[in-house]
Scaffold this motif. Structure first.
Motif, mmCIF file in Angstrom:
data_model
loop_
_atom_site.group_PDB
_atom_site.id
_atom_site.type_symbol
_atom_site.label_atom_id
_atom_site.label_comp_id
_atom_site.label_asym_id
_atom_site.label_seq_id
_atom_site.Cartn_x
_atom_site.Cartn_y
_atom_site.Cartn_z
ATOM 1 N N GLU A 298 0.798 -1.225 0.000
ATOM 2 C CA GLU A 298 0.000 0.000 0.000
ATOM 3 C C GLU A 298 0.831 1.275 0.000
ATOM 4 O O GLU A 298 0.284 2.370 -0.067
ATOM 5 N N VAL A 299 2.170 1.157 0.056
ATOM 6 C CA VAL A 299 3.030 2.344 0.005
ATOM 7 C C VAL A 299 2.888 3.030 -1.350
ATOM 8 O O VAL A 299 2.896 2.361 -2.398
ATOM 9 N N THR A 300 2.733 4.326 -1.332
ATOM 10 C CA THR A 300 2.649 5.102 -2.575
ATOM 11 C C THR A 300 3.648 6.254 -2.530
ATOM 12 O O THR A 300 4.008 6.737 -1.462
ATOM 13 N N GLU A 301 4.073 6.675 -3.703
ATOM 14 C CA GLU A 301 4.965 7.816 -3.851
ATOM 15 C C GLU A 301 4.696 8.418 -5.226
ATOM 16 O O GLU A 301 4.552 7.683 -6.212
ATOM 17 N N PRO A 302 4.549 9.766 -5.321
ATOM 18 C CA PRO A 302 4.205 10.396 -6.596
ATOM 19 C C PRO A 302 5.106 9.968 -7.747
ATOM 20 O O PRO A 302 6.334 10.011 -7.649
ATOM 21 N N GLY A 303 4.482 9.506 -8.832
ATOM 22 C CA GLY A 303 5.206 9.161 -10.047
ATOM 23 C C GLY A 303 5.914 7.830 -10.028
ATOM 24 O O GLY A 303 6.630 7.498 -10.976
ATOM 25 N N VAL A 304 5.733 7.040 -8.954
ATOM 26 C CA VAL A 304 6.446 5.768 -8.825
ATOM 27 C C VAL A 304 5.450 4.610 -8.800
ATOM 28 O O VAL A 304 4.461 4.648 -8.061
ATOM 29 N N THR A 305 5.714 3.609 -9.628
ATOM 30 C CA THR A 305 4.937 2.366 -9.603
ATOM 31 C C THR A 305 5.750 1.317 -8.845
ATOM 32 O O THR A 305 6.918 1.087 -9.149
ATOM 33 N N ILE A 306 5.137 0.722 -7.839
ATOM 34 C CA ILE A 306 5.820 -0.249 -6.990
ATOM 35 C C ILE A 306 5.151 -1.606 -7.160
ATOM 36 O O ILE A 306 3.947 -1.741 -6.947
ATOM 37 N N GLN A 307 5.936 -2.593 -7.576
ATOM 38 C CA GLN A 307 5.407 -3.944 -7.767
ATOM 39 C C GLN A 307 6.125 -4.928 -6.859
ATOM 40 O O GLN A 307 7.353 -5.067 -6.922
#
Length: 335
Positions: free
Chosen positions: A152-161
């Motif tokens: 559930e971690v989010t950061e602007p402009g970053v896709t985390i898989q």
């Protein structure tokens, strides 16, 4: 250096005293080759973080991606640390800088410490003991609530898989091994890497100590020469394959191909790493599959990655606990 978030903080000191104390935790941020490519400037209530472009790797990081990701980890450690000590008023990131620019990459507005944020204490403890894992992991499941948290971690402009499928994990291990073999065929790459390696008895405060590569004392004295003069890519790829395949999963960070996006990748990685470290789960960085353009394309296609891969790590319970690599004192990185 032993650290304790509850002792030694200059409660009655000046704001500068408090900033210098807090920066001891900020500089524990991970960086490529432990190069610590950050500089700090403090004036009144403003702390500015600059890039030290002289520490950019000419062979392994020609576009500056790894350096920018390292700056991102520094920024995330700054946010965590100054928030914990009740000092952070505002954090601004320069979204338009280019490689080589002399403007600050990030600016923090600070005030004298108020009450400490107890919620962040586990993450400060994680900073105190974090290390880049090497060697085999204990193959076991990560608690579902912890997995949910990092997903559930989010950061602007970053896709985390987050990838835990064994077949995909082995694909990542194979591509990483291929990247290692390609990189180590290049004598200039090996020479650069060797220059950043230090033996276990060195007093240097930057660079890659032998013990972080699982090299005992005597071997650490000659390891830089071995790495620099001989192509060890085949052996290293096998060791890395074994490490990756025993981990609990891998995390791929993707973004646009620009410096400020790379900074946000570093922020995301540092945040996830600290969350995992707080629960005694450690990360191990493997970027060989990303540094080689052709292999990077295969990584994107085979793992069906959204966006362009910029950074990767695996995570799990390491069988070997490593001591932390050295750090340059923050006062020596002030400008």
């Amino acid at each position: 250096m032993a650290m304790n978030t509850q002792e030694g903080f200059p409660e009655k000191g000046t704001l500068r005293d408090q900033v210098l104390f807090a920066l001891r935790y900020v500089v524990r941020a991970p960086s490529t080759h432990n190069s610590q490519p950050w500089l700090f400037h403090f004036n009144d209530s403003t702390l500015s973080i600059y890039a030290d472009w002289s520490r950019m790797m000419k062979e392994s990081d020609r576009d500056g991606r790894d350096l920018c990701i390292s700056l991102g980890t520094c920024i995330e450690h700054s946010k965590t640390t100054f928030t914990h000590f009740g000092m952070l008023e505002k954090l601004s990131i320069n979204e338009s800088f280019e490689i080589g620019d002399t403007e600050p990459i990030a600016t923090l507005t600070l005030h004298p410490s108020t009450d400490k944020d107890a919620f962040l204490f586990p993450f400060m403890q994680a900073i105190e003991r974090r290390f880049n894992a090497r060697g085999p992991f204990v193959k076991k499941m990560i608690p579902s609530d912890l997995m949910r948290t990092i997903i559930e971690v989010t950061e602007p402009g970053v896709t985390i898989q987050v990838i835990t499928d064994d077949t995909q994990l082995l694909t990542f291990a194979s591509l990483t091994g291929e990247g290692m073999r390609v990189a180590h065929r290049d004598p200039k790459f090996r020479e650069e890497l060797a220059k950043w390696m230090i033996n276990n008895y060195s007093k240097k405060k930057d660079g890659i100590p032998g013990y972080t590569m699982l090299a005992p004392g005597l071997l650490s004295l000659i390891l830089p020469t071995i790495i620099g003069k001989f192509n060890m890519g085949g052996l290293l790829s096998k060791l890395n394959y074994a490490s990756i395949s025993s981990s609990s999963g891998t995390i791929i960070f993707s973004s646009e191909e620009r410096p400020s996006s790379w900074v946000h990748v570093g922020i995301a990685y540092a945040r996830i790493s600290l969350i995992l470290n707080a629960y005694s789960v450690f990360t191990s960085v493997f970027v060989a599959s990303i540094e080689m353009p052709e292999i990077r394309t295969h990584l994107k296609e085979l793992l069906q990655i959204a966006g362009l891969p910029q950074f990767a790590c695996v995570f799990g319970y390491p069988k070997i606990t490593l001591r932390q690599s050295p750090r340059i004192p923050p006062e020596d990185r002030m400008i």
